[in-house]
Design a protein around this motif. Sequence first.
Motif, mmCIF file in Angstrom:
data_model
loop_
_atom_site.group_PDB
_atom_site.id
_atom_site.type_symbol
_atom_site.label_atom_id
_atom_site.label_comp_id
_atom_site.label_asym_id
_atom_site.label_seq_id
_atom_site.Cartn_x
_atom_site.Cartn_y
_atom_site.Cartn_z
ATOM 1 N N ARG A 1 0.942 -1.199 0.084
ATOM 2 C CA ARG A 1 -0.173 0.003 0.106
ATOM 3 C C ARG A 1 0.824 1.182 0.131
ATOM 4 O O ARG A 1 0.534 2.195 -0.773
ATOM 5 N N LEU A 2 1.962 1.063 0.721
ATOM 6 C CA LEU A 2 2.838 2.219 0.710
ATOM 7 C C LEU A 2 3.673 2.546 -0.635
ATOM 8 O O LEU A 2 3.916 3.676 -0.870
ATOM 9 N N ASP A 3 3.711 1.508 -1.490
ATOM 10 C CA ASP A 3 4.215 1.654 -2.615
ATOM 11 C C ASP A 3 3.324 1.897 -3.846
ATOM 12 O O ASP A 3 3.556 1.597 -4.897
ATOM 13 N N SER A 4 1.894 2.022 -3.618
ATOM 14 C CA SER A 4 1.056 2.392 -4.507
ATOM 15 C C SER A 4 0.559 4.006 -4.723
ATOM 16 O O SER A 4 0.521 4.406 -3.683
ATOM 17 N N MET A 5 0.095 4.274 -5.641
ATOM 18 C CA MET A 5 -0.333 5.673 -5.788
ATOM 19 C C MET A 5 -1.333 5.879 -7.042
ATOM 20 O O MET A 5 -1.126 5.039 -7.997
ATOM 21 N N LEU B 1 -10.727 14.844 -17.651
ATOM 22 C CA LEU B 1 -9.913 14.128 -18.662
ATOM 23 C C LEU B 1 -9.983 12.822 -18.351
ATOM 24 O O LEU B 1 -9.813 11.630 -19.071
ATOM 25 N N ALA B 2 -10.473 12.232 -17.184
ATOM 26 C CA ALA B 2 -10.668 10.806 -16.792
ATOM 27 C C ALA B 2 -11.365 9.957 -17.682
ATOM 28 O O ALA B 2 -12.445 10.408 -18.053
ATOM 29 N N MET B 3 -10.850 8.815 -17.846
ATOM 30 C CA MET B 3 -11.429 7.884 -18.574
ATOM 31 C C MET B 3 -11.881 6.648 -17.772
ATOM 32 O O MET B 3 -12.835 5.948 -17.993
ATOM 33 N N ALA B 4 -11.144 6.459 -16.763
ATOM 34 C CA ALA B 4 -11.447 5.290 -15.651
ATOM 35 C C ALA B 4 -11.252 5.836 -14.421
ATOM 36 O O ALA B 4 -10.460 7.092 -14.147
ATOM 37 N N GLU B 5 -11.767 5.090 -13.627
ATOM 38 C CA GLU B 5 -11.265 5.326 -12.021
ATOM 39 C C GLU B 5 -9.815 5.536 -11.724
ATOM 40 O O GLU B 5 -9.203 4.559 -12.220
ATOM 41 N N ALA B 6 -9.321 6.019 -10.707
ATOM 42 C CA ALA B 6 -7.926 5.858 -10.342
ATOM 43 C C ALA B 6 -7.886 5.870 -8.628
ATOM 44 O O ALA B 6 -7.831 5.112 -8.083
ATOM 45 N N GLU B 7 -8.115 7.184 -8.176
ATOM 46 C CA GLU B 7 -8.085 7.339 -6.782
ATOM 47 C C GLU B 7 -9.122 6.497 -6.095
ATOM 48 O O GLU B 7 -8.910 5.844 -4.937
ATOM 49 N N ARG B 8 -10.362 6.485 -6.645
ATOM 50 C CA ARG B 8 -11.458 5.626 -5.744
ATOM 51 C C ARG B 8 -11.237 4.125 -6.104
ATOM 52 O O ARG B 8 -11.475 3.210 -5.374
ATOM 53 N N TYR B 9 -10.572 3.665 -7.137
ATOM 54 C CA TYR B 9 -10.264 2.516 -7.544
ATOM 55 C C TYR B 9 -9.116 1.717 -6.809
ATOM 56 O O TYR B 9 -8.888 0.770 -6.526
ATOM 57 N N LEU B 10 -7.885 2.574 -6.395
ATOM 58 C CA LEU B 10 -6.831 2.090 -5.979
ATOM 59 C C LEU B 10 -6.975 1.375 -4.617
ATOM 60 O O LEU B 10 -6.182 0.099 -4.599
ATOM 61 N N PRO B 11 -7.571 2.001 -3.385
ATOM 62 C CA PRO B 11 -7.697 1.199 -2.237
ATOM 63 C C PRO B 11 -7.995 -0.371 -2.373
ATOM 64 O O PRO B 11 -7.239 -1.214 -1.746
ATOM 65 N N GLY B 12 -9.116 -0.547 -3.142
ATOM 66 C CA GLY B 12 -9.396 -1.862 -3.240
ATOM 67 C C GLY B 12 -8.759 -2.826 -4.179
ATOM 68 O O GLY B 12 -8.471 -3.939 -3.660
ATOM 69 N N ALA B 13 -8.094 -2.287 -5.191
ATOM 70 C CA ALA B 13 -7.262 -2.917 -6.055
ATOM 71 C C ALA B 13 -5.702 -3.386 -5.143
ATOM 72 O O ALA B 13 -5.416 -4.498 -5.136
ATOM 73 N N VAL B 14 -5.363 -2.337 -4.272
ATOM 74 C CA VAL B 14 -4.196 -2.763 -3.518
ATOM 75 C C VAL B 14 -4.658 -4.001 -2.637
ATOM 76 O O VAL B 14 -3.758 -4.866 -2.432
ATOM 77 N N THR B 15 -5.778 -4.112 -1.903
ATOM 78 C CA THR B 15 -6.156 -5.014 -0.931
ATOM 79 C C THR B 15 -6.181 -6.320 -1.823
ATOM 80 O O THR B 15 -5.689 -7.435 -1.483
ATOM 81 N N GLN B 16 -6.770 -6.260 -3.162
ATOM 82 C CA GLN B 16 -6.682 -7.653 -3.879
ATOM 83 C C GLN B 16 -5.207 -8.021 -4.256
ATOM 84 O O GLN B 16 -4.981 -9.167 -4.390
#
Length: 571
Positions: free
Chosen positions: A429-433, A443-458
């Motif tokens: 988690r510390l190494d993810s951004m 300009l956003a095409m897909a989620e990033a900030e809101r997607y990251l925490p759950g993706a890191v857990t996986q």
Amino acid sequence: MSNEKSPFIVEGKLSDNERLKGDSRHLRGSIDLDLKDELTGGFTADNFQLIRFHGMYQQDDRDIRAERAKQKLEPLHNVMLRARLPGGIITPAQWQIIDKFADDYSIYGSIRLTTRQTFQFHGVLKPNIKLMHQTLNKAGLDSIATAGDVNRNVLCTSNPVESQLHVEAYKWAKKISEHLLPKTRAYAEIWLDGEKVETTDNVEPILGDHYLPRKFKTTVVIPPQNDVDVHANDLNFVAIAEQGKLVGFNVLVGGGLAMTHGDHSTYPRKADDFGFISIEHTLAVAEAVVTTQRDWGNRVNRKNAKTKYTLERVGVDNFKAEVEKRAGITFGKSRPYTFTGRGDRFGWAEGIDGKFHLTLFIENGRILDYPQKTLKTGCLEIAKVHQGDFRITANQNLIVAGVPADQKEIIENLARKHGLIQPEVSQQRLDSMACVSLPTCPLAMAEAERYLPGAVTQIEDILAKHDVASDSIIFRVTGCPNGCGRAMLAEVGLVGKGPGKYNLHLGGDREGTRIPRMYRENIGEQEILNELDALIGRWATERELNEAFGDFVIRAGIIKPVVNSARDFYD
């Protein structure tokens, strides 16, 4: 722009942004009239672009855009402001002021720490914009030139004062920032009710009347830490020390990560090392690089307007020779240096003056109160008692710097009480951004900030499944190909392609000196996890001693390394 005609100037019809800048009366436009227009919450025509030079982007909440359209309402226009904060240093008194403004006037109520080592306000409505600038001004802050076709906030290695070298490097970051700022009084006139003084006499001696062809980013970095990601920036000064004293810089030019989907004339690029300069030439070289890019950069096609494309078009040697000519110097042989990492060092560290510094992990840089994690309240409470300063890092984290020994316990207790210290945070988690992306970035095409925490857990679960839970991968997500989340310097980088869809890039290194290559295009979240599951499984069983994931996928032949991004990124 220079009157001298160079064979390296791109001929053709200038982009409309060049017309806009030329007609702007040195960034004034008609912003003052737009501010008085109560029929719309947004800015019109050229002013939509011009406010960027004043540090703001017009946005709206895309989560509610469709519903507002059904109600025959215009989008909920608001602005995001990015402050100018060279080296990321802010005082506790200033923090208290920005905290209160976020509470009172941001529709989201948060403070966002960014990869540009500063803070952003999101969701400020038009009637409060002028107050925002005046509030910053009273606090000794501004947002001049943090966006637009200018040199933006200057980054500096953010480890606090552990040596005299860090003190000197920060001073140079601040000097470079001040030297390259626009000289127009437009900001003071419009936002601070300054006296209107218009003149045609050499208003912008460095940036020129049409400013730069495209945005320009500068850093000062102290090896072995590459926490500012030098290869994401146009101009970088790598500190070179002798016996602990700064003697000069290696100058790296032409880095950048942005690209356009489907356009192979755009690509991420590493910076070139021009060589060593002694310290007294720093400002002259900074100015020479900027003015060379000003005069030679592509003003016809904005997609090819950044410094990295200028170097590829005119040749590195020609660009370097022009910088030497303009600065009146000759680059020396590059001095040896090594990058060993680029993450922040969390927890307490002691400085050269016997004071202590506490680095706090702020996931995605979003400072807001959550259940069981009252981050915003915690930072405010620390600011009320802290005697030193705060340092915002280029990795979206926060350092409480300059804490006397007798204040350590007070600061740590406040941090723990409000969830700013959480011992269960994994190295992954510390190494993810991630960048901000939806719902505010247009300009956003897909989620990033809101997607990251759950993706890191996986990803944490996948690492645990393969018995490598104590290891980590540099993992970054950006919602579009513009590069704000610096995914194109990650071991695993996701670049948004559409709702729930990303391009998966592999093969960057932990030091930030290699660009990853696209491995799979336009795939969904479950496909990404399936790919990472298989790849991490191989890494866990086939890797060499201490071999990082990005190095493994290249050695194992899973992906080819990007050697020269301009020529083989799409091979």
